[in-house]
Each structure stands twice: as structure tokens, then as C-alpha cells.
Design an enzyme around this catalytic site. Structure first.
Site, short mmCIF file in Angstrom:
data_model
loop_
_atom_site.label_atom_id
_atom_site.label_comp_id
_atom_site.label_asym_id
_atom_site.label_seq_id
_atom_site.Cartn_x
_atom_site.Cartn_y
_atom_site.Cartn_z
CG ASP A 100 81.09 121.91 13.12
OD1 ASP A 100 82.13 121.87 12.73
OD2 ASP A 100 81.43 121.65 14.22
CE LYS A 126 80.74 122.34 18.80
NZ LYS A 126 81.03 122.68 17.45
CG ASP A 178 80.85 117.74 14.13
OD1 ASP A 178 81.94 118.64 14.38
OD2 ASP A 178 80.33 116.58 14.11
CG ASN A 179 81.16 118.49 17.52
OD1 ASN A 179 81.24 119.55 16.88
ND2 ASN A 179 81.93 117.73 17.26
CD GLU A 216 86.07 116.53 15.60
OE1 GLU A 216 84.66 116.26 15.24
OE2 GLU A 216 86.10 118.54 15.88
C1 LIG Z 1 85.32 119.45 26.17
C2 LIG Z 1 86.01 119.15 24.61
C3 LIG Z 1 86.42 120.15 23.82
C4 LIG Z 1 86.87 120.25 22.62
C5 LIG Z 1 86.28 119.14 21.81
C6 LIG Z 1 86.29 119.42 20.35
C7 LIG Z 1 85.52 119.36 19.31
C8 LIG Z 1 85.29 119.34 18.38
C9 LIG Z 1 84.66 120.13 17.68
O1 LIG Z 1 84.25 118.86 16.04
C10 LIG Z 1 83.97 120.93 17.67
O2 LIG Z 1 83.35 121.39 16.75
C11 LIG Z 1 84.72 121.74 18.94
C12 LIG Z 1 83.88 123.10 19.25
O3 LIG Z 1 84.04 124.10 20.17
N1 LIG Z 1 83.64 123.75 17.61
C13 LIG Z 1 83.73 125.45 17.50
C14 LIG Z 1 84.02 125.89 16.72
C15 LIG Z 1 83.77 127.23 16.79
C16 LIG Z 1 84.44 128.00 15.26
O4 LIG Z 1 83.26 128.57 14.71
C17 LIG Z 1 83.45 129.90 14.88
N2 LIG Z 1 82.21 130.25 15.93
C18 LIG Z 1 81.92 129.77 16.90
N3 LIG Z 1 80.60 130.32 16.83
C19 LIG Z 1 80.45 131.26 16.04
C20 LIG Z 1 79.74 132.57 15.69
N4 LIG Z 1 78.53 133.09 16.62
N5 LIG Z 1 79.29 133.04 14.97
C21 LIG Z 1 80.14 133.25 13.97
N6 LIG Z 1 81.10 131.97 14.19
C22 LIG Z 1 81.22 131.57 15.01
C23 LIG Z 1 84.81 130.24 15.70
O5 LIG Z 1 85.42 130.94 15.45
C24 LIG Z 1 85.26 129.01 15.44
O6 LIG Z 1 85.88 128.76 13.67
C25 LIG Z 1 85.44 120.49 19.88
C26 LIG Z 1 85.31 118.08 22.45
C27 LIG Z 1 84.97 118.20 23.90
MG LIG Z 2 82.16 119.86 15.46
#
Ligand SMILES: Cc1ccc(Cc2cc(O)c(O)c(C(=O)NC/C=C/[C@H]3O[C@@H](n4cnc5c(N)ncnc54)[C@H](O)[C@@H]3O)c2)cc1
Ligand SMILES: [Mg+2]
Length: 214
Positions: free
Chosen positions: A141, A144, A169-170, A199
């Protein structure tokens, strides 16, 4: 200075949830996100699918990639049996700080290891850092575009065994096209799509459950 959304989410947990009661923490976050401020937690609808996959797998070792504020961390850990462990990876120190407090409020700090850093750096160190041989369940999660490279990395590091479950997820929104293409066409995985919604919205999204065949 103005508080951040994760800080306001934590305040809502501390105000509305009962210490030591994980389900009340989950409920408090869902209430906050549904009625106050949207946040990217897996949420209540997809959360029920997550619960059923976790309960059926009854995993001993769980890896979560992307802790954020710890919503799914608490949701998963609340279903684990006594001697099992959840390792969650988060590289944003601000989010990690909030997540640690959410996890502590739920009283789950003994089941959860939150490790700060990038998944790409930490996955190769899982065995030496935590004495883990393989993971029974991985919840993806985080960013992506990291799902596919991190899955290949887990394969390379021998962290998956016959029957290990990947739950992503997603896979529709925001979407993980390269991951889906790989996992659905690989003879090494048996995949199943669980249709749901992004969500707290009516937008389509879903979880992809993939069993590693070894
Ligand atoms: C266009 C659009 C935008 C947003 C949404 C809505 C939407 C709905 C969702 O359920 C989503 O999960 C997301 C989403 O973008 N999730 C990314 C989540 C990152 C978290 O994980 C952390 N992280 C990211 N890469 C790493 C990595 N390598 N190593 C360690 N931690 C990492 C970050 O520090 C964050 O804590 C977005 C829907 C559509
Ligand atoms: Mg998510």
C-alpha cells in the site's frame, strides 16, 4: 504553525478511541476520514476484505509496505494470533511518528515492528534484521510504482514461500498497471481481484490477492 492531517487524525484517535482497543481506533479513523478529512487509509469497505484475507491466512509473519498513519497496521495486527509479528515499512519520519502513536494507542506495539526506511533498502535486510525466513502475507500500500520492483525484490531475496499471499491495495485507483500485468500473467502466481471502492468514496477500486506458487 498549522497542524498536519496526520496530526489531526491522531488527535481524533486520542479523543474518540479507547486505549488498548484496536477496533475502536480503526472506527475512530474511519469516522474522522468519512466526516472530517479524507485520508489514504485502506478504509472500512476494503478493510473488510483485508480482514477476511488476514483471518483466512492466519499468518505468523506479515510485511506491510507503506505504514502511513498505521490504520491498516492496526487493522491487520488486531487479527493476528499471539506469537505472530507484523513488520511495517515507512520512509517518511513524520508519518512514522504518528503511526507509532496510533499503534501505541491501540496497545499493539508488541506485535508490530515499524521500521523507518525505503522498502527497496529494507527488503534485502529483513532476514538479518528480524530473523524472518519468509513472509506468509504481504500488504502492499505504498507508492504504486514500487509494487512491481518490490515484488521482484522479495522473490529475489527468497522472502516468499509456496502459499505466501500478496495483497495489493489500489490496483484500480490510483492504479498499478505494471504490477497487475506482471502478477496476472506470471505462472508463479494465482491471482484474484476483489472489487470495491476507493476509501470513503464511490469511485471504483479494488484489492488484488495473489498466492505465490513457489
Ligand atoms: C489520482 C489519485 C490520487 C490519490 C488517490 C488516493 C489514494 C488512495 C490510496 O489508498 C493510496 O494508498 C494512495 C497512495 O498514493 N498511497 C501511497 C502511500 C504512501 C505511503 O507509504 C510510504 N511510502 C511510499 N513509498 C515507500 C517506500 N518505497 N518505502 C517506504 N515507505 C514508502 C509513504 O511515505 C506513505 O506513508 C492514494 C487516488 C487517485
Ligand atoms: Mg491505499
Amino acid at each position: 504553525t498549522r497542524s498536519t492531517r496526520p496530526q489531526r487524525l491522531l488527535a481524533a484517535v486520542q479523543k474518540n478511541a479507547t486505549r488498548g482497543d484496536p477496533r475502536s481506533v480503526v472506527r475512530a479513523i474511519d469516522q474522522f476520514c468519512r466526516h472530517k478529512e479524507w485520508a489514504m487509509n485502506v478504509g472500512d469497505e476494503k478493510g473488510c476484505i483485508l480482514d477476511s484475507v488476514v483471518s483466512e491466512a492466519n499468518p505468523t509473519y506479515v510485511l506491510e509496505l507503506g505504514t502511513y498513519c498505521g490504520y491498516s497496521t492496526v487493522r491487520i495486527a488486531s487479527l493476528l494470533s499471539p506469537n505472530s509479528k507484523l513488520i511495517t515499512v515507512e520512509f517518511n519520519p513524520e508519518y512514522a511518528k504518528i503511526a507509532r502513536q496510533v499503534i501505541a494507542w491501540a496497545g499493539l506495539q508488541d506485535k508490530i515492528n515499524l521500521v523507518e526506511g525505503a522498502s527497496g533498502d529494507l527488503i534485502p535486510k529483513m532476514q538479518e534484521m528480524f530473523g524472518v525466513k519468509t513472509f506468509d502475507l504481504v500488504f502492499l500500500d505504498h507508492w504504486k510504482d514500487r509494487y512491481l520492483p518490490d515484488t521482484k525484490l522479495m522473490e529475489k531475496c527468497g522472502l516468499l514461500r509456496k502459499g505466501s499471499i500478496l495483497l495489493a491495495d489500489n490496483v484500480i485507483c490510483p492504479g498499478t498497471p505494471d504490477y497487475l500485468e506482471y502478477i496476472r500473467n506470471s505462472p508463479q502466481y494465482e491471482s484474484q481481484y476483489f472489487k470495491s471502492h476507493l476509501e470513503y468514496t464511490k469511485v471504483e477500486d479494488g484489492l488484488e490477492k495473489s498466492v505465490f506458487l513457489g
